[in-house]
Design a protein around this motif. Structure first.
Motif, short mmCIF file in Angstrom:
data_model
loop_
_atom_site.label_atom_id
_atom_site.label_comp_id
_atom_site.label_asym_id
_atom_site.label_seq_id
_atom_site.Cartn_x
_atom_site.Cartn_y
_atom_site.Cartn_z
N UNK A 1 42.83 28.03 24.91
CA UNK A 1 42.06 29.19 24.42
C UNK A 1 40.37 29.52 24.32
N UNK A 2 39.76 27.99 23.48
CA UNK A 2 39.23 27.60 23.34
C UNK A 2 37.86 27.57 24.26
N UNK A 3 38.51 27.38 25.33
CA UNK A 3 37.43 27.28 26.94
C UNK A 3 36.95 29.32 27.33
N UNK A 4 38.33 29.64 27.12
CA UNK A 4 37.96 31.36 27.12
C UNK A 4 37.29 31.39 26.17
N UNK A 5 37.15 31.55 24.59
CA UNK A 5 36.35 31.86 24.34
C UNK A 5 34.58 31.70 23.85
N UNK A 6 35.02 30.09 24.69
CA UNK A 6 33.14 30.04 25.91
C UNK A 6 32.84 30.52 26.16
N UNK A 7 33.60 31.22 27.26
CA UNK A 7 33.09 31.95 27.87
C UNK A 7 33.31 33.45 27.72
N UNK A 8 33.63 33.96 26.51
CA UNK A 8 33.30 35.03 26.18
C UNK A 8 31.99 35.18 24.92
N UNK A 9 31.77 33.95 24.34
CA UNK A 9 30.87 34.27 23.97
C UNK A 9 29.51 33.98 24.93
N UNK A 10 29.56 32.92 25.76
CA UNK A 10 28.57 33.06 26.96
C UNK A 10 28.38 34.49 27.60
N UNK A 11 28.90 35.60 27.66
CA UNK A 11 29.10 36.50 28.10
C UNK A 11 28.48 37.37 27.02
N UNK A 12 28.59 37.64 25.96
CA UNK A 12 28.42 38.04 24.56
C UNK A 12 26.83 38.05 24.32
N UNK A 13 26.09 36.47 24.45
CA UNK A 13 25.17 36.18 24.40
C UNK A 13 24.44 37.27 25.49
N UNK A 14 24.64 36.93 26.76
CA UNK A 14 24.04 37.71 27.68
C UNK A 14 23.75 38.66 27.74
N UNK A 15 25.05 39.88 27.37
CA UNK A 15 24.83 41.48 26.72
C UNK A 15 24.12 41.87 25.54
N UNK A 16 23.57 40.66 24.93
CA UNK A 16 22.75 40.81 23.49
C UNK A 16 21.43 40.41 23.90
N UNK A 17 21.52 39.66 24.83
CA UNK A 17 19.75 39.33 25.40
C UNK A 17 19.29 40.09 26.43
N UNK A 18 20.45 40.73 26.25
CA UNK A 18 19.96 42.54 27.79
C UNK A 18 19.67 44.02 27.24
#
Length: 171
Positions: free
Chosen positions: A16-33
């Motif tokens: 669950x923690x690893x999934x949360x980390x991957x989703x967090x990274x994807x969210x950050x990428x989208x935010x920066x775009x």
């Protein structure tokens, strides 16, 4: 932010923690775009998988990009409840209060950020405190705050610029 810090937060299953980390990274990428709605959705999914102070703080930051300052502040309060040692949400609340014109209220939050034990950018609240003092006409306090930001990060360009601008305007 470091993946290890993220994964060590709270109780929960490793997957669950690893999934949360991957989703967090994807969210950050989208935010920066600039894909803010998608970033919000991904941060929320990250929080559903495994809540962290970082995900709440960054969700709040995304809300601030959208002009939703009250929701941004609410997410920062959730981040603080999750991890009171994490400095970013204290500073962010102060910054959002500046945007709302609530300068006196912002000061308290910057001072709390300065006391945080876990903060990757401890110069930020000093710069922001300097901004508040400058708006209030407290020149000496503003100069001291900018100098403290530079003491913590000698390469902080915005602090150098703010200090130089203020000193030259007073001469």
């Amino acid at each position: 932010m470091d993946v290890q810090d993220f994964l060590e937060q709270g109780q929960g299953r490793e997957e669950d923690k690893r999934e949360a980390w991957q989703l967090f990274q994807q969210a950050y990428e989208r935010q920066m775009k600039g894909e803010l709605e998608e970033a919000v959705n991904l941060y929320k999914k990250s929080l559903d998988a495994h809540p962290t102070a970082e995900a709440h703080t960054f969700l709040g930051w995304t809300y601030s990009f959208m002009g939703r300052l009250d929701e941004a502040i609410e997410e920062c309060h959730k981040a603080i409840a999750q991890d009171p040692d994490f400095g970013n949400p204290y500073n962010d609340i102060g910054a959002y209060l500046i945007e709302k014109g609530e300068f006196d209220e912002a000061i308290v939050w910057f001072k709390k950020a300065m006391q945080a034990r876990r903060y990757e950018s401890p110069a930020f609240p000093h710069l922001n405190l300097g901004r508040v003092y400058e708006k209030k006409g407290l020149w000496t306090e503003a100069i001291d705050a900018y100098k403290q930001a530079l003491a913590l990060n000698p390469n902080y360009a915005l602090a150098k610029k703010s200090l130089g601008r203020l000193i030259s305007s007073l001469n």
